[in-house]
Design a protein around this motif. Sequence first.
Motif, PDB file in Angstrom:
ATOM      1  N   ALA A 451     -10.465   9.672  -0.109  1.00 47.03           N
ATOM      2  CA  ALA A 451     -10.760  10.702  -1.107  1.00 47.03           C
ATOM      3  C   ALA A 451     -12.244  11.052  -1.109  1.00 47.03           C
ATOM      4  O   ALA A 451     -12.616  12.235  -1.199  1.00 47.03           O
ATOM      5  CB  ALA A 451     -10.319  10.225  -2.485  1.00 47.03           C
ATOM      6  N   GLY A 452     -13.102  10.035  -1.027  1.00 44.38           N
ATOM      7  CA  GLY A 452     -14.541  10.301  -1.071  1.00 44.38           C
ATOM      8  C   GLY A 452     -15.011  11.106   0.114  1.00 44.38           C
ATOM      9  O   GLY A 452     -15.848  12.005  -0.023  1.00 44.38           O
ATOM     10  N   ALA A 453     -14.493  10.795   1.321  1.00 43.34           N
ATOM     11  CA  ALA A 453     -14.885  11.559   2.504  1.00 43.34           C
ATOM     12  C   ALA A 453     -14.418  13.000   2.400  1.00 43.34           C
ATOM     13  O   ALA A 453     -15.124  13.935   2.816  1.00 43.34           O
ATOM     14  CB  ALA A 453     -14.311  10.903   3.761  1.00 43.34           C
ATOM     15  N   SER A 454     -13.244  13.200   1.827  1.00 44.56           N
ATOM     16  CA  SER A 454     -12.720  14.554   1.653  1.00 44.56           C
ATOM     17  C   SER A 454     -13.522  15.332   0.613  1.00 44.56           C
ATOM     18  O   SER A 454     -14.001  16.442   0.870  1.00 44.56           O
ATOM     19  CB  SER A 454     -11.252  14.481   1.246  1.00 44.56           C
ATOM     20  N   LEU A 455     -13.688  14.746  -0.552  1.00 47.64           N
ATOM     21  CA  LEU A 455     -14.384  15.436  -1.646  1.00 47.64           C
ATOM     22  C   LEU A 455     -15.867  15.618  -1.348  1.00 47.64           C
ATOM     23  O   LEU A 455     -16.493  16.556  -1.858  1.00 47.64           O
ATOM     24  CB  LEU A 455     -14.213  14.649  -2.943  1.00 47.64           C
ATOM     25  N   GLY A 456     -16.430  14.718  -0.532  1.00 44.87           N
ATOM     26  CA  GLY A 456     -17.857  14.786  -0.248  1.00 44.87           C
ATOM     27  C   GLY A 456     -18.237  15.685   0.896  1.00 44.87           C
ATOM     28  O   GLY A 456     -19.425  15.796   1.232  1.00 44.87           O
ATOM     29  N   GLY A 457     -17.271  16.329   1.544  1.00 46.36           N
ATOM     30  CA  GLY A 457     -17.590  17.271   2.595  1.00 46.36           C
ATOM     31  C   GLY A 457     -17.825  16.657   3.959  1.00 46.36           C
ATOM     32  O   GLY A 457     -18.468  17.273   4.816  1.00 46.36           O
ATOM     33  N   TRP A 458     -17.266  15.479   4.218  1.00 47.29           N
ATOM     34  CA  TRP A 458     -17.484  14.805   5.496  1.00 47.29           C
ATOM     35  C   TRP A 458     -16.444  15.181   6.535  1.00 47.29           C
ATOM     36  O   TRP A 458     -16.581  14.815   7.707  1.00 47.29           O
ATOM     37  CB  TRP A 458     -17.466  13.287   5.290  1.00 47.29           C
ATOM     38  N   LEU A 459     -15.394  15.912   6.136  1.00 45.25           N
ATOM     39  CA  LEU A 459     -14.285  16.204   7.035  1.00 45.25           C
ATOM     40  C   LEU A 459     -14.099  17.701   7.202  1.00 45.25           C
ATOM     41  O   LEU A 459     -14.553  18.496   6.372  1.00 45.25           O
ATOM     42  CB  LEU A 459     -12.995  15.586   6.485  1.00 45.25           C
ATOM     43  N   SER A 460     -13.405  18.075   8.258  1.00 39.73           N
ATOM     44  CA  SER A 460     -13.025  19.476   8.424  1.00 39.73           C
ATOM     45  C   SER A 460     -12.059  19.871   7.313  1.00 39.73           C
ATOM     46  O   SER A 460     -11.490  19.009   6.628  1.00 39.73           O
ATOM     47  CB  SER A 460     -12.370  19.686   9.786  1.00 39.73           C
ATOM     48  N   ALA A 461     -11.845  21.153   7.153  1.00 40.42           N
ATOM     49  CA  ALA A 461     -10.993  21.626   6.059  1.00 40.42           C
ATOM     50  C   ALA A 461      -9.583  21.052   6.171  1.00 40.42           C
ATOM     51  O   ALA A 461      -9.009  20.581   5.181  1.00 40.42           O
ATOM     52  CB  ALA A 461     -10.948  23.158   6.051  1.00 40.42           C
ATOM     53  N   GLU A 462      -8.993  21.098   7.375  1.00 40.11           N
ATOM     54  CA  GLU A 462      -7.639  20.581   7.548  1.00 40.11           C
ATOM     55  C   GLU A 462      -7.588  19.080   7.292  1.00 40.11           C
ATOM     56  O   GLU A 462      -6.715  18.589   6.569  1.00 40.11           O
ATOM     57  CB  GLU A 462      -7.141  20.878   8.957  1.00 40.11           C
ATOM     58  N   ALA A 463      -8.540  18.353   7.883  1.00 46.51           N
ATOM     59  CA  ALA A 463      -8.555  16.903   7.715  1.00 46.51           C
ATOM     60  C   ALA A 463      -8.800  16.526   6.262  1.00 46.51           C
ATOM     61  O   ALA A 463      -8.201  15.578   5.746  1.00 46.51           O
ATOM     62  CB  ALA A 463      -9.629  16.287   8.608  1.00 46.51           C
ATOM     63  N   ALA A 464      -9.682  17.264   5.588  1.00 45.20           N
ATOM     64  CA  ALA A 464     -10.000  16.959   4.194  1.00 45.20           C
ATOM     65  C   ALA A 464      -8.777  17.166   3.311  1.00 45.20           C
ATOM     66  O   ALA A 464      -8.495  16.351   2.417  1.00 45.20           O
ATOM     67  CB  ALA A 464     -11.158  17.825   3.716  1.00 45.20           C
ATOM     68  N   ALA A 465      -8.047  18.248   3.537  1.00 50.68           N
ATOM     69  CA  ALA A 465      -6.861  18.512   2.722  1.00 50.68           C
ATOM     70  C   ALA A 465      -5.820  17.405   2.894  1.00 50.68           C
ATOM     71  O   ALA A 465      -5.225  16.926   1.919  1.00 50.68           O
ATOM     72  CB  ALA A 465      -6.272  19.866   3.097  1.00 50.68           C
ATOM     73  N   TYR A 466      -5.628  16.999   4.146  1.00 53.09           N
ATOM     74  CA  TYR A 466      -4.646  15.948   4.385  1.00 53.09           C
ATOM     75  C   TYR A 466      -5.107  14.612   3.825  1.00 53.09           C
ATOM     76  O   TYR A 466      -4.344  13.895   3.169  1.00 53.09           O
ATOM     77  CB  TYR A 466      -4.378  15.824   5.884  1.00 53.09           C
ATOM     78  N   ALA A 467      -6.377  14.246   4.076  1.00 47.58           N
ATOM     79  CA  ALA A 467      -6.889  12.957   3.603  1.00 47.58           C
ATOM     80  C   ALA A 467      -6.825  12.866   2.086  1.00 47.58           C
ATOM     81  O   ALA A 467      -6.465  11.818   1.524  1.00 47.58           O
ATOM     82  CB  ALA A 467      -8.322  12.756   4.073  1.00 47.58           C
ATOM     83  N   LEU A 468      -7.145  13.948   1.395  1.00 47.01           N
ATOM     84  CA  LEU A 468      -7.123  13.931  -0.063  1.00 47.01           C
ATOM     85  C   LEU A 468      -5.696  13.838  -0.578  1.00 47.01           C
ATOM     86  O   LEU A 468      -5.415  13.100  -1.537  1.00 47.01           O
ATOM     87  CB  LEU A 468      -7.818  15.176  -0.604  1.00 47.01           C
ATOM     88  N   SER A 469      -4.787  14.564   0.046  1.00 47.85           N
ATOM     89  CA  SER A 469      -3.387  14.493  -0.369  1.00 47.85           C
ATOM     90  C   SER A 469      -2.836  13.091  -0.149  1.00 47.85           C
ATOM     91  O   SER A 469      -2.099  12.547  -0.991  1.00 47.85           O
ATOM     92  CB  SER A 469      -2.567  15.517   0.422  1.00 47.85           C
ATOM     93  N   LEU A 470      -3.200  12.491   0.976  1.00 47.30           N
ATOM     94  CA  LEU A 470      -2.745  11.134   1.266  1.00 47.30           C
ATOM     95  C   LEU A 470      -3.321  10.140   0.270  1.00 47.30           C
ATOM     96  O   LEU A 470      -2.620   9.252  -0.240  1.00 47.30           O
ATOM     97  CB  LEU A 470      -3.159  10.765   2.691  1.00 47.30           C
ATOM     98  N   ALA A 471      -4.617  10.279  -0.044  1.00 52.67           N
ATOM     99  CA  ALA A 471      -5.246   9.393  -1.030  1.00 52.67           C
ATOM    100  C   ALA A 471      -4.576   9.539  -2.386  1.00 52.67           C
ATOM    101  O   ALA A 471      -4.345   8.536  -3.087  1.00 52.67           O
ATOM    102  CB  ALA A 471      -6.740   9.693  -1.129  1.00 52.67           C
ATOM    103  N   ASP A 472      -4.270  10.762  -2.769  1.00 55.98           N
ATOM    104  CA  ASP A 472      -3.584  10.988  -4.043  1.00 55.98           C
ATOM    105  C   ASP A 472      -2.252  10.241  -4.086  1.00 55.98           C
ATOM    106  O   ASP A 472      -1.904   9.600  -5.090  1.00 55.98           O
ATOM    107  CB  ASP A 472      -3.321  12.482  -4.244  1.00 55.98           C
ATOM    108  N   TRP A 473      -1.506  10.331  -2.982  1.00 57.76           N
ATOM    109  CA  TRP A 473      -0.186   9.699  -2.944  1.00 57.76           C
ATOM    110  C   TRP A 473      -0.309   8.179  -2.965  1.00 57.76           C
ATOM    111  O   TRP A 473       0.414   7.489  -3.690  1.00 57.76           O
ATOM    112  CB  TRP A 473       0.573  10.171  -1.706  1.00 57.76           C
ATOM    113  N   TRP A 474      -1.210   7.631  -2.174  1.00 56.55           N
ATOM    114  CA  TRP A 474      -1.375   6.177  -2.158  1.00 56.55           C
ATOM    115  C   TRP A 474      -1.884   5.677  -3.507  1.00 56.55           C
ATOM    116  O   TRP A 474      -1.486   4.592  -3.957  1.00 56.55           O
ATOM    117  CB  TRP A 474      -2.328   5.772  -1.031  1.00 56.55           C
ATOM    118  N   ASN A 475      -2.733   6.443  -4.131  1.00 55.77           N
ATOM    119  CA  ASN A 475      -3.187   6.062  -5.469  1.00 55.77           C
ATOM    120  C   ASN A 475      -2.026   6.074  -6.453  1.00 55.77           C
ATOM    121  O   ASN A 475      -1.904   5.186  -7.306  1.00 55.77           O
ATOM    122  CB  ASN A 475      -4.283   7.018  -5.938  1.00 55.77           C
ATOM    123  N   GLU A 476      -1.159   7.073  -6.316  1.00 49.52           N
ATOM    124  CA  GLU A 476       0.012   7.181  -7.191  1.00 49.52           C
ATOM    125  C   GLU A 476       0.928   5.955  -7.040  1.00 49.52           C
ATOM    126  O   GLU A 476       1.566   5.525  -7.997  1.00 49.52           O
ATOM    127  CB  GLU A 476       0.792   8.440  -6.816  1.00 49.52           C
TER     128      GLU A 476
END
Length: 793
Positions: A451-476
């Motif tokens: 989530a931090g890498a995605s929200l902090g701008g360390w990833l490409s747009a596609e990678a950030a969207a996927y990483a954040l969605s995955l983090a959300d699910w694992w957190n859930e």
Amino acid sequence: MSTERVTAFGAPGLAPTQAPGDKDMVTRSLGTSRVAVTIGRGIVNEVYWPTLSRPQVRDLGFLVTGRGFWTEVQYEGDYTLDVPDPSAPLPMITHHHDRFDLRLQAVCSVDLDALVIEYELKPTIASPADDALTLHVLIAPHIGGTGNANRAWSDGFALHASRALQWHEATDDAAEHLVVLCDPPPANVSVGYVGFSDGWQDINAHGRATYAFTDAPNGNVALTATLQGWCGRVALGLATTAAGAVHVAGAAMTVPTAAAVEEFLAGWRTWSANLPDFGGDARTVTLARTSAMVIKVHEDVVHPGAIVASLATPWGFAHDDPGGYHLVWPRDCAESALALAAIGRTDEALATARFLAARQLPDGHWNQNFTTAGDAYWSGLQLDETALPVVLVLKLAELGVVEPSDAVLAPMVRAAVQYLGANGPFTDEDRWEESRGASPFTLAATIVALAGASLGGWLSAEAAAYALSLADWWNERIEDEVFVTGSPIDEIYGTSGHYERIAAPGPFGRRGDLVVANRQGQLDRVERLVGLEFLAIVRFGLRSPFDVGIVDTVRIVDGELRVDTPGGPLYRRYQNDGYGEHDDGAPFDGSGVGRLWPLLTGERGMYAAAAGEDPWPYLRAMCASTSLGDLLPEQVWDGPALPDRHLVPGKPSGSATPLVWAHSEFLKLLMKATNNTDADMIGLVRDRYVNGHLALVAHVRDELDVVVRSVDGGWPDICVESAMPFRLHAGIDGWQSVRDVDAISLGLSRFGVRLTSAELGDASSIEWTRFDPVSSSWEGRDHQIRIERPSVQ
């Protein structure tokens, strides 16, 4: 003096062991010298060179002989350690005996690969001449980290040891050499094989030094010098040639001790001048300054930023493990750098991040542990050791030290996140390097990294969207993986449920039997075992400290793992832990009894501070658990006093002292208690999750039997995914309404098919398998996703 060469008897000597793991002090200069030293039991008991992963000396001690008696001072046990400045590791050691006092000061050269020990023997009897006191120095080389295949020889006044490097240790150098010189010149020198012809055996048999062996090739060897007079110096030099080592030791001896001390202290004064004004009482401030110093000593000179776990080998006196803890664990290394950042040493924390980037493997993860030069030692896979270096970079970015455009750290973050996305959220080994499955600590660290890498701008747009969605699910799903309700231990403590220490992946992994490590195959119930790993969920900002499940688990942990010692509360890792001394004090030998860990007291204190409790009892407990030289241990002895085994209740056990991670935890807790500094928390991640951000997509992987539940009355979409392109063959409610859909790229080299909640309607299950278009073959097995609907009232 005779020129005859005489070879010692008893080759190859006794099987070698390492030095004891419990140290009094660690020291090195802050110059260009590559020598680091540990002090234990009042003597120098390890010398490292040219890196912190390579010990060259097991111990360098002193024996005193006199009329009708002799003694080895390290076994007398009556000594003091005077350290005027806790942030400058320069101890004055004084051994006390009925017949003498022996003062020792070991000073690492600032610019030479040398150690100089000044000694002064003072008789305490009325007629010292009648006692005929004589001082002897005894050195046990362990060239290249082992006592095997060492060579020792003397050439009159100098003592030498060397060992040719093995083929798998090839460097630009042909060998490693150690030389010992004495000033004034020694009255006698000898080399021998440990246990047969060494100086200890000679003095034990004859009451004085009689051997004068000149050669001891290929074995576990020892060097002995009988010193002239009661005061003088012993110099130890290290180099790649014998002549070079003689030059280094001789050059170090030309510098007066007072000048060497002042030069040593000047470097440490400069370094410590910018340490913060730590809050608390004098005792707390002292340990804080010591803790900062300990972390710095454990940073390699040759490889800046490389912080080893400890200059110690746990229970080293009982075995010959050449790795010990003087290796880099990415977890411990990142934890230490986060502590440095918390106390304002961001440049050094950045050096560690860059070092870790240089040691990252091509697929994005790190070896379980490795030498400072990057040579792998163990081969386990631990996801937290891939996540925490990312957390370190995210914290440095939050502090304004680095940006996502960083040419070194950005590729590191992207590669690590890709590895985590492909291999998470379950780890092959937890942070104790014991069990596979779902660990709250690993889950939390992995979610923060994604989530931090995605929200902090360390990833490409596609990678950030996927990483954040995955983090959300694992957190859930944290609670679905590691939270259990209605267990017998909940009945004992009156709790509705609790977070487990570790669980097997999947909905059925939270109950059942688990093989407990270090207990010779003994089983325990998964739902009974608790640890402090779950506190990371609060520490990283994923849950509130007041969440009912968190509060209930704290109650169980305090009841099951807390021990209120005279110094304050300390904690075990988990019930039935087997990593520690046996009850009789015998060293851990593959099984034992787990003891108390000060670093866990630091973690409990961090939670106390977050929950509005008083953190100071935990800080004081850590202060009370230190060694004579204020080092925090890995474990604290909690049995009765066993003086013969150097075990004192409430004080360091024989495992490893210091543990750099423990000092890091102390600094983090102190900064939290005094400045409300959250050393590990990433604000962007906390803001997203602490109030319960909802997952919009359920990410399903084929290795799991997954249950998807409603999210706040709604339904997430379901994404079936894989590491390779595939065609999804899926139906609902028992293979009805079957259809085929080709997977698309999700980011992070993952592929998937997203089934929307609207498409699924009221389905209670999804059945699916995959077709591989490359090989034109079916997967050969079916999977099911169960969708749990709320019951109708």
